[in-house]
Write a protein that holds these residues in place. Structure first.
Motif, PDB file in Angstrom:
ATOM      1  N   ASN A  17       0.927  -1.140   0.000  1.00  0.00           N
ATOM      2  CA  ASN A  17       0.000   0.000   0.000  1.00  0.00           C
ATOM      3  C   ASN A  17       0.964   1.186   0.000  1.00  0.00           C
ATOM      4  OD1 ASN A  17      -2.629   1.002   2.368  1.00  0.00           O
ATOM      5  ND2 ASN A  17      -2.496   1.333   0.191  1.00  0.00           N
ATOM      6  N   ASN A  84      -6.378  10.290   0.264  1.00  0.00           N
ATOM      7  CA  ASN A  84      -6.513   9.209  -0.720  1.00  0.00           C
ATOM      8  C   ASN A  84      -5.991   9.670  -2.084  1.00  0.00           C
ATOM      9  OD1 ASN A  84      -7.790   7.057   0.743  1.00  0.00           O
ATOM     10  ND2 ASN A  84      -9.709   8.233   0.736  1.00  0.00           N
ATOM     11  N   CYS A  93      -5.432   5.656   8.251  1.00  0.00           N
ATOM     12  CA  CYS A  93      -4.803   4.743   7.303  1.00  0.00           C
ATOM     13  C   CYS A  93      -3.819   3.884   8.093  1.00  0.00           C
ATOM     14  CB  CYS A  93      -4.078   5.528   6.211  1.00  0.00           C
ATOM     15  SG  CYS A  93      -3.222   4.446   5.060  1.00  0.00           S
ATOM     16  N   GLY A  94      -4.136   2.615   8.222  1.00  0.00           N
ATOM     17  CA  GLY A  94      -3.336   1.728   9.070  1.00  0.00           C
ATOM     18  C   GLY A  94      -1.946   1.456   8.509  1.00  0.00           C
ATOM     19  N   ASN A  95      -1.853   1.186   7.210  1.00  0.00           N
ATOM     20  CA  ASN A  95      -0.525   0.985   6.617  1.00  0.00           C
ATOM     21  C   ASN A  95       0.233   2.316   6.622  1.00  0.00           C
ATOM     22  OD1 ASN A  95      -0.798  -1.797   5.960  1.00  0.00           O
ATOM     23  ND2 ASN A  95      -2.033  -1.256   4.166  1.00  0.00           N
ATOM     24  N   ASN A 173     -12.317   4.962  10.193  1.00  0.00           N
ATOM     25  CA  ASN A 173     -12.907   5.055   8.853  1.00  0.00           C
ATOM     26  C   ASN A 173     -13.834   3.840   8.646  1.00  0.00           C
ATOM     27  OD1 ASN A 173     -10.834   3.178   8.737  1.00  0.00           O
ATOM     28  ND2 ASN A 173     -10.010   3.875   6.793  1.00  0.00           N
ATOM     29  N   ASN A 206     -15.024   1.527   2.538  1.00  0.00           N
ATOM     30  CA  ASN A 206     -14.011   0.570   2.077  1.00  0.00           C
ATOM     31  C   ASN A 206     -14.644  -0.816   2.174  1.00  0.00           C
ATOM     32  OD1 ASN A 206     -11.580   2.503   2.050  1.00  0.00           O
ATOM     33  ND2 ASN A 206     -12.388   2.780   4.120  1.00  0.00           N
ATOM     34  N   GLU A 224     -10.778   0.163  -1.927  1.00  0.00           N
ATOM     35  CA  GLU A 224     -10.718   1.311  -1.012  1.00  0.00           C
ATOM     36  C   GLU A 224     -11.474   2.521  -1.550  1.00  0.00           C
ATOM     37  OE1 GLU A 224      -7.215   2.692   0.950  1.00  0.00           O
ATOM     38  OE2 GLU A 224      -6.218   0.770   0.656  1.00  0.00           O
ATOM     39  N   ARG A 225     -12.207   3.125  -0.658  1.00  0.00           N
ATOM     40  CA  ARG A 225     -12.822   4.428  -0.930  1.00  0.00           C
ATOM     41  C   ARG A 225     -11.721   5.400  -1.377  1.00  0.00           C
ATOM     42  NH1 ARG A 225     -15.266   7.717   4.212  1.00  0.00           N
ATOM     43  NH2 ARG A 225     -13.109   7.512   4.878  1.00  0.00           N
ATOM     44  N   GLY A 234      -4.576  -1.466   5.871  1.00  0.00           N
ATOM     45  CA  GLY A 234      -4.361  -1.826   7.279  1.00  0.00           C
ATOM     46  C   GLY A 234      -5.640  -1.762   8.098  1.00  0.00           C
ATOM     47  N   THR A 235      -6.387  -0.666   7.969  1.00  0.00           N
ATOM     48  CA  THR A 235      -7.650  -0.583   8.714  1.00  0.00           C
ATOM     49  C   THR A 235      -8.617  -1.652   8.211  1.00  0.00           C
ATOM     50  OG1 THR A 235      -8.318   1.187   7.194  1.00  0.00           O
ATOM     51  CG2 THR A 235      -7.504   1.873   9.367  1.00  0.00           C
TER      52      THR A 235
HETATM   53  N1  LIG Z   1      -5.062   2.087   2.978  1.00  0.00           N
HETATM   54  C1  LIG Z   1      -5.483   2.561   4.219  1.00  0.00           C
HETATM   55  C2  LIG Z   1      -6.846   3.185   4.307  1.00  0.00           C
HETATM   56  C3  LIG Z   1      -6.858   4.531   3.587  1.00  0.00           C
HETATM   57  C4  LIG Z   1      -8.159   5.284   3.743  1.00  0.00           C
HETATM   58  C5  LIG Z   1      -9.326   4.678   3.026  1.00  0.00           C
HETATM   59  N2  LIG Z   1      -9.150   4.605   1.599  1.00  0.00           N
HETATM   60  C6  LIG Z   1     -10.586   5.502   3.354  1.00  0.00           C
HETATM   61  O1  LIG Z   1     -10.983   6.349   2.550  1.00  0.00           O
HETATM   62  O2  LIG Z   1     -11.127   5.316   4.444  1.00  0.00           O
HETATM   63  C7  LIG Z   1      -5.145   1.651   5.372  1.00  0.00           C
HETATM   64  O3  LIG Z   1      -4.077   1.022   5.291  1.00  0.00           O
HETATM   65  O4  LIG Z   1      -5.854   1.618   6.370  1.00  0.00           O
END
Ligand SMILES: N[C@@H](CCC[C@H](N)C(=O)O)C(=O)O
Length: 293
Positions: A17, A84, A93-95, A173, A206, A224-225, A234-235
């Motif tokens: 990511n 994003n 964003c967890g990652n 999120n 997401n 992903e959104r 990650g989330t």
């Molecule tokens: N890739 C991320 C999450 C990024 C945000 C997601 N696209 C959203 O809009 O909520 C992760 O690693 O958590």
């Protein structure tokens, strides 16, 4: 030129990511959604799933309100201003947090600390780094207590044309997790998955497709959104883990593994309900604007 007026940027990733990292400790930059989209464009720009702006928390909070999380500066010197790839803002964003933490450490923003807080729109996340190389680390993040909102009624996600029940999980999120026999059932994911009832996530969602690989071991794919299909979220993996743990009736302390297209993430739900995620982070190159003369 897309780099004009910007400091040296860095490219990093966590389980593939990938992110463009923009150091702006004093909050001097105003990066528009269009600029973010251009920087993240994989053909006309650098290419990334998102952008991480590094800004002092106190400065960020002078410039932008983060309702419910106004007091983060005491616990975290730096704020992860996450965007994003389409330029939209997301809460967490967890990652990204793992990569952000590695960047802070590698670039001297936190001295030689290996444990510290990172401020985000979803609150302070505490990280613990174990270096694995000069520009890489395994990072454990306290992702907080996952929430099952229980306000959206029965959410479904279409799998191969048929609506299937989904688990609504908030990790700061929004996530809709659907269990499938195989992650191939997610199809191509070129388009956003069909989520019902229509409009149930007014700010978007997401969507994770999760399949069991072995007991307490899952594989997932994600749409992903604000991005599209990514190689990891990650989330999203947190949402998959906690949905599986509840489904399995797992006791706190039970370890889970979630495979994503770009690697592997490890999870434990602590006795106090907080979720710990561990995974890799890596910085891969720096970008400087070319001379125009
Ligand atoms: N890739 C991320 C999450 C990024 C945000 C997601 N696209 C959203 O809009 O909520 C992760 O690693 O958590």
């Amino acid at each position: 030129m897309i780099l004009e007026g910007l400091p040296t940027l860095t490219k990093g990733h966590g389980t593939e990511n990938d992110f463009v990292i923009v150091p702006d400790p004093d909050g001097a930059l105003e990066i528009t959604a269009a600029q973010v989209a251009k920087l993240c464009d994989r053909r006309a720009g650098i290419g990334a799933d998102g952008l991480l702006r590094v800004v002092r928390t106190a400065r960020f909070l002078e410039q932008e309100q983060v309702p419910g999380h106004e007091d983060q500066a005491a616990d975290a010197e730096f704020f992860m201003d996450y965007r994003n790839a389409d330029g939209s803002v997301a809460e967490m964003c967890g990652n990204g947090v793992r990569v952000f933490a590695l960047y802070l450490r590698a670039r001297g923003f936190v001295g030689d600390a290996t444990r510290f807080g990172v401020a985000t729109r979803g609150g302070v996340k505490y990280v613990s780094l174990t270096p694995t190389g000069p520009l890489s680390a395994d990072v454990t993040v306290d992702m907080g207590v996952p929430v099952f909102p229980d306000t959206r009624g029965d959410v479904t996600v279409e799998v191969k044309g048929t609506p299937r029940p989904a688990v609504d999980v908030d990790m700061g999120n929004p996530h809709a997790v659907v269990f499938v026999d195989s992650t191939d059932d997610a199809g191509t994911l070129y388009e956003s998955p069909v989520v019902a009832p229509r409009g149930v996530y007014p700010d978007g969602v997401n969507v994770e497709f999760a399949a069991d690989v072995a007991p307490r071991h899952l594989a997932m794919r994600v749409h992903e959104r604000g991005v599209g299909e990514t190689r990891s979220c990650g989330t999203g993996a947190c949402a998959v883990m906690i949905a599986a743990a509840r489904r399995d009736g797992a006791a706190p302390g039970t370890a889970y593994t979630v495979d994503v297209l770009g690697g592997r993430l490890h999870f434990v739900e602590r006795a106090d309900g907080r979720l710990e995620m561990t995974g890799p982070a890596e910085l891969v190159f720096d970008l400087v604007a070319p001379e125009t003369r």
